[in-house]
Write an enzyme that holds these catalytic residues in place. Structure first.
Site, PDB file in Angstrom:
ATOM      1  N   CYS A  95       0.842  -1.184   0.000  1.00 45.89           N
ATOM      2  CA  CYS A  95       0.000   0.000   0.000  1.00 45.89           C
ATOM      3  C   CYS A  95       0.881   1.239   0.000  1.00 45.89           C
ATOM      4  O   CYS A  95       1.890   1.291   0.716  1.00 45.89           O
ATOM      5  CB  CYS A  95      -0.904   0.007   1.237  1.00 45.89           C
ATOM      6  SG  CYS A  95      -2.039   1.402   1.295  1.00 45.89           S
ATOM      7  N   HIS A 138      -8.474  -3.961  -3.137  1.00 48.24           N
ATOM      8  CA  HIS A 138      -7.635  -3.129  -2.261  1.00 48.24           C
ATOM      9  C   HIS A 138      -8.098  -1.674  -2.325  1.00 48.24           C
ATOM     10  O   HIS A 138      -8.308  -1.041  -1.277  1.00 48.24           O
ATOM     11  CB  HIS A 138      -6.171  -3.249  -2.698  1.00 48.24           C
ATOM     12  CG  HIS A 138      -5.240  -2.379  -1.936  1.00 48.24           C
ATOM     13  ND1 HIS A 138      -4.412  -2.862  -0.951  1.00 48.24           N
ATOM     14  CD2 HIS A 138      -5.001  -1.041  -2.000  1.00 48.24           C
ATOM     15  CE1 HIS A 138      -3.701  -1.857  -0.442  1.00 48.24           C
ATOM     16  NE2 HIS A 138      -4.039  -0.739  -1.076  1.00 48.24           N
ATOM     17  N   GLU A 139      -8.272  -1.141  -3.532  1.00 47.95           N
ATOM     18  CA  GLU A 139      -8.683   0.260  -3.682  1.00 47.95           C
ATOM     19  C   GLU A 139     -10.109   0.466  -3.177  1.00 47.95           C
ATOM     20  O   GLU A 139     -10.401   1.483  -2.536  1.00 47.95           O
ATOM     21  CB  GLU A 139      -8.548   0.712  -5.137  1.00 47.95           C
ATOM     22  CG  GLU A 139      -7.153   0.577  -5.728  1.00 47.95           C
ATOM     23  CD  GLU A 139      -6.029   1.209  -4.916  1.00 47.95           C
ATOM     24  OE1 GLU A 139      -6.299   2.111  -4.103  1.00 47.95           O
ATOM     25  OE2 GLU A 139      -4.873   0.796  -5.106  1.00 47.95           O
ATOM     26  N   HIS A 142     -10.225   0.926   0.520  1.00 48.22           N
ATOM     27  CA  HIS A 142      -9.849   2.277   0.959  1.00 48.22           C
ATOM     28  C   HIS A 142     -11.070   3.193   1.050  1.00 48.22           C
ATOM     29  O   HIS A 142     -11.145   4.036   1.944  1.00 48.22           O
ATOM     30  CB  HIS A 142      -8.841   2.910  -0.004  1.00 48.22           C
ATOM     31  CG  HIS A 142      -7.417   2.614   0.318  1.00 48.22           C
ATOM     32  ND1 HIS A 142      -6.809   3.011   1.491  1.00 48.22           N
ATOM     33  CD2 HIS A 142      -6.465   1.957  -0.394  1.00 48.22           C
ATOM     34  CE1 HIS A 142      -5.553   2.620   1.481  1.00 48.22           C
ATOM     35  NE2 HIS A 142      -5.312   1.975   0.357  1.00 48.22           N
TER      36      HIS A 142
END
Length: 166
Positions: A95, A138-139, A142
């Site tokens: 990250c 993953h994004e 966020h």
């Protein structure tokens, strides 16, 4: 223009917040946000030799938006995971908000994502490429205030990224 010094780092409370949807009337702001995301991602690539995507909250832009650029730039606005495979796989995730730390996580092997593009057109994207599917997850995390550190397989799923001289 935002720079690498604007990147929020692990521990910043904004990284743990849910983001607000981008509203249609905010569309004129998107190109500036994307330019900032692109600039910071390129700075990370230059310094750490990784980086395929970046989410708006990593620059303190608390909107449901992420940008990725692998073979071409893709702007993802207000994404929703509409389907994920039951099959999971493990990887050492990285990250930009903690560039020297790797975290072992499990992610779905495939997914379908509904979102709006930078022209406010609705898109549906079925992703069967594992590398791309894990990046999108993953994004997406966020945008919901979830970091890969919170998805670690276990308490031993952390390691330092080797430096190029190691």
């Amino acid at each position: 223009m935002k720079t690498l010094s604007d990147l929020l780092l692990l521990g910043d409370p904004r990284l743990y917040q849910n983001c607000d949807p981008v509203r249609k009337e905010e569309l004129p702001l998107v190109s500036g946000w994307v330019a900032d995301l692109h600039a910071v991602m390129e700075a990370i690539r230059a310094r750490y030799q990784f980086g395929r995507g970046i989410a708006a909250p990593q620059l303190g832009i608390m909107k449901r938006l992420f940008y990725q650029n692998i073979d071409r730039p893709i702007v993802v606005i207000n994404p929703e995971l509409v389907d994920v495979s039951p099959e999971l796989d493990e990887l050492w995730d990285d990250c930009m908000s903690f560039p020297n730390l790797l975290v072992k996580v499990r992610r779905h092997k495939t997914l379908t994502l509904a979102y709006r593009d930078e022209h406010w057109r609705e898109q549906v994207w079925t992703v069967t490429d594992w590398s791309l599917a894990e990046l999108i997850q993953h994004e997406y995390d966020h945008l919901n205030g979830v970091l890969c550190t919170m998805r670690a397989v276990d308490e031993q799923s952390f390691r330092w990224r080797p430096t190029p001289t190691d």
